[in-house]
Design a protein around this motif. Structure first.
Motif, PDB file in Angstrom:
ATOM      1  N   GLY A  49       1.127  -0.959   0.012  1.00 55.18           N
ATOM      2  CA  GLY A  49      -0.420  -0.027  -0.355  1.00 55.18           C
ATOM      3  C   GLY A  49       0.636   1.277  -0.025  1.00 55.18           C
ATOM      4  O   GLY A  49       1.050   2.192  -0.824  1.00 55.18           O
ATOM      5  N   TYR A  50       1.228   1.828   0.698  1.00 56.94           N
ATOM      6  CA  TYR A  50       1.977   2.300   1.345  1.00 56.94           C
ATOM      7  C   TYR A  50       3.766   1.985   0.790  1.00 56.94           C
ATOM      8  O   TYR A  50       4.289   1.858  -0.133  1.00 56.94           O
ATOM      9  N   MET A  51       4.577   1.678   1.886  1.00 59.94           N
ATOM     10  CA  MET A  51       5.970   1.065   1.899  1.00 59.94           C
ATOM     11  C   MET A  51       6.949   1.613   1.005  1.00 59.94           C
ATOM     12  O   MET A  51       7.346   0.940  -0.220  1.00 59.94           O
ATOM     13  N   HIS A  52       6.552   3.057   0.490  1.00 59.89           N
ATOM     14  CA  HIS A  52       7.548   3.904   0.148  1.00 59.89           C
ATOM     15  C   HIS A  52       9.036   3.652   0.009  1.00 59.89           C
ATOM     16  O   HIS A  52      10.340   2.886  -0.824  1.00 59.89           O
ATOM     17  N   ARG A  53       9.142   3.541   1.567  1.00 62.04           N
ATOM     18  CA  ARG A  53      10.379   3.817   1.960  1.00 62.04           C
ATOM     19  C   ARG A  53      11.704   2.406   2.007  1.00 62.04           C
ATOM     20  O   ARG A  53      12.062   2.101   1.492  1.00 62.04           O
ATOM     21  N   THR A  54      10.601   1.157   2.080  1.00 65.12           N
ATOM     22  CA  THR A  54      10.441  -0.367   2.023  1.00 65.12           C
ATOM     23  C   THR A  54      11.180  -0.287   0.105  1.00 65.12           C
ATOM     24  O   THR A  54      11.919  -0.958  -0.328  1.00 65.12           O
ATOM     25  N   GLU A  55      10.364  -0.205  -0.586  1.00 66.94           N
ATOM     26  CA  GLU A  55      10.083  -0.247  -1.581  1.00 66.94           C
ATOM     27  C   GLU A  55      11.524   0.632  -2.363  1.00 66.94           C
ATOM     28  O   GLU A  55      12.684   0.088  -3.029  1.00 66.94           O
ATOM     29  N   ALA A  56      12.193   1.714  -2.079  1.00 69.06           N
ATOM     30  CA  ALA A  56      13.593   2.204  -2.194  1.00 69.06           C
ATOM     31  C   ALA A  56      14.680   1.248  -2.152  1.00 69.06           C
ATOM     32  O   ALA A  56      15.731   1.599  -2.798  1.00 69.06           O
ATOM     33  N   LYS A 104      -7.522  -8.848  -4.749  1.00 67.28           N
ATOM     34  CA  LYS A 104      -8.110  -9.682  -3.039  1.00 67.28           C
ATOM     35  C   LYS A 104      -7.739  -7.993  -2.416  1.00 67.28           C
ATOM     36  O   LYS A 104      -9.052  -7.804  -1.767  1.00 67.28           O
ATOM     37  N   PHE A 105      -6.957  -7.563  -2.858  1.00 65.16           N
ATOM     38  CA  PHE A 105      -6.570  -6.172  -1.495  1.00 65.16           C
ATOM     39  C   PHE A 105      -7.025  -4.839  -3.379  1.00 65.16           C
ATOM     40  O   PHE A 105      -5.636  -4.474  -3.313  1.00 65.16           O
ATOM     41  N   ALA A 106      -8.351  -4.131  -3.161  1.00 66.97           N
ATOM     42  CA  ALA A 106      -7.928  -3.312  -4.155  1.00 66.97           C
ATOM     43  C   ALA A 106      -6.874  -2.229  -4.261  1.00 66.97           C
ATOM     44  O   ALA A 106      -6.167  -1.201  -4.977  1.00 66.97           O
ATOM     45  N   TRP A 107      -6.631  -1.754  -2.775  1.00 64.99           N
ATOM     46  CA  TRP A 107      -5.894  -0.390  -2.131  1.00 64.99           C
ATOM     47  C   TRP A 107      -4.455  -0.671  -2.950  1.00 64.99           C
ATOM     48  O   TRP A 107      -3.665  -0.310  -2.878  1.00 64.99           O
ATOM     49  N   ALA A 108      -3.929  -2.171  -3.262  1.00 63.76           N
ATOM     50  CA  ALA A 108      -2.495  -2.304  -3.174  1.00 63.76           C
ATOM     51  C   ALA A 108      -1.845  -1.760  -4.715  1.00 63.76           C
ATOM     52  O   ALA A 108      -2.431  -2.024  -5.747  1.00 63.76           O
TER      53      ALA A 108
ATOM     54  N   ALA B  74      -7.932  -0.343  17.750  1.00 63.25           N
ATOM     55  CA  ALA B  74      -8.345   0.700  16.324  1.00 63.25           C
ATOM     56  C   ALA B  74      -7.065   0.993  16.303  1.00 63.25           C
ATOM     57  O   ALA B  74      -5.804   2.281  17.147  1.00 63.25           O
ATOM     58  N   GLY B  75      -6.570   1.470  15.114  1.00 63.64           N
ATOM     59  CA  GLY B  75      -5.659   2.075  15.080  1.00 63.64           C
ATOM     60  C   GLY B  75      -5.710   3.255  13.605  1.00 63.64           C
ATOM     61  O   GLY B  75      -7.064   3.885  13.787  1.00 63.64           O
ATOM     62  N   ASN B  76      -4.876   3.510  12.739  1.00 60.76           N
ATOM     63  CA  ASN B  76      -5.202   4.838  11.371  1.00 60.76           C
ATOM     64  C   ASN B  76      -6.210   4.546  11.034  1.00 60.76           C
ATOM     65  O   ASN B  76      -7.133   5.176   9.963  1.00 60.76           O
ATOM     66  N   MET B  77      -5.842   2.982  10.416  1.00 65.49           N
ATOM     67  CA  MET B  77      -6.577   2.868   9.124  1.00 65.49           C
ATOM     68  C   MET B  77      -7.862   1.698   9.008  1.00 65.49           C
ATOM     69  O   MET B  77      -7.682   0.671   8.221  1.00 65.49           O
ATOM     70  N   GLY B  78      -8.598   2.064  10.364  1.00 70.34           N
ATOM     71  CA  GLY B  78      -9.822   0.699  10.853  1.00 70.34           C
ATOM     72  C   GLY B  78      -8.883  -0.664  11.928  1.00 70.34           C
ATOM     73  O   GLY B  78      -8.270   0.281  13.248  1.00 70.34           O
TER      74      GLY B  78
END
Lengths: 123, 123
Positions: A49-56, A104-108, B74-78
């Protein structure tokens, strides 16, 4: 080979930790056990989803460490099993792995596909 | 300052991941949420059973990353809250921190005392 006990752990609630190494040092992100998929050829698929630093970091060094566990699965030292996975990660934004995860995870926005080089039961 | 939500997470079942950086690269070990203590001055205490490579890594580089979370808070995204803690770790085999941990976990050979430099809610 994915151990049967690791598959059991993935069926339980829990937090997965993914560590990568970038030019600024190690970084860690989390996902949930229930988000992790295993392909027929034993690669580990994790929705991104996020993980931008992980991707870099993976672009810089594709080795990742992953830990996960569950208190509800019997382990080596009583209740609770945990695993340390070392592997090579690839961030994919298209293809069949991505299609499976995206369904399964539309947000991915991508999938992290990990080929394990070792899987150690630590707990 | 330890966020109240992190204290909530520690009350739930879950896996804690601790990453260190050694001369051979990053290493990760796990413990359980219920094993983690917080001192009155907001240091984080973790009983050390095995963790020999983690201890050697801390002697080389005392910066640690710790993640933990629970699907039940409960977290930031549900549903599900997670934290990334960056801190400085010290392995202590005597003293008041060790006495507190040893009284609760007879198997502990040391305590890892972590002074957090940042605590980020990631989930």
């Amino acid at each position: 080979m994915i151990p049967e006990k690791l598959r059991e752990v993935l069926k339980q609630d829990g937090v997965v930790a993914i560590a990568t190494l970038g030019q600024d040092g190690p970084h860690m992100v989390n996902t949930w056990n229930s988000y992790v998929g295993i392909t027929n050829d034993d690669r580990i698929l994790i929705p991104v989803g996020y993980m931008h630093r992980t991707e870099a970091n993976i672009a810089f060094n594709n080795q990742v460490l992953i830990t996960l566990g569950s208190r509800k699965v019997a382990g080596n030292m009583g209740p609770g099993a945990g695993f340390l996975i070392k592997g090579i990660a690839c961030i994919e934004t298209s293809g069949s792995d991505f299609d499976v995860i995206k369904a399964k995870f539309a947000w991915a926005r991508a999938v992290m596909a990990v080929t394990a080089s070792s899987i150690e039961q630590t707990l």
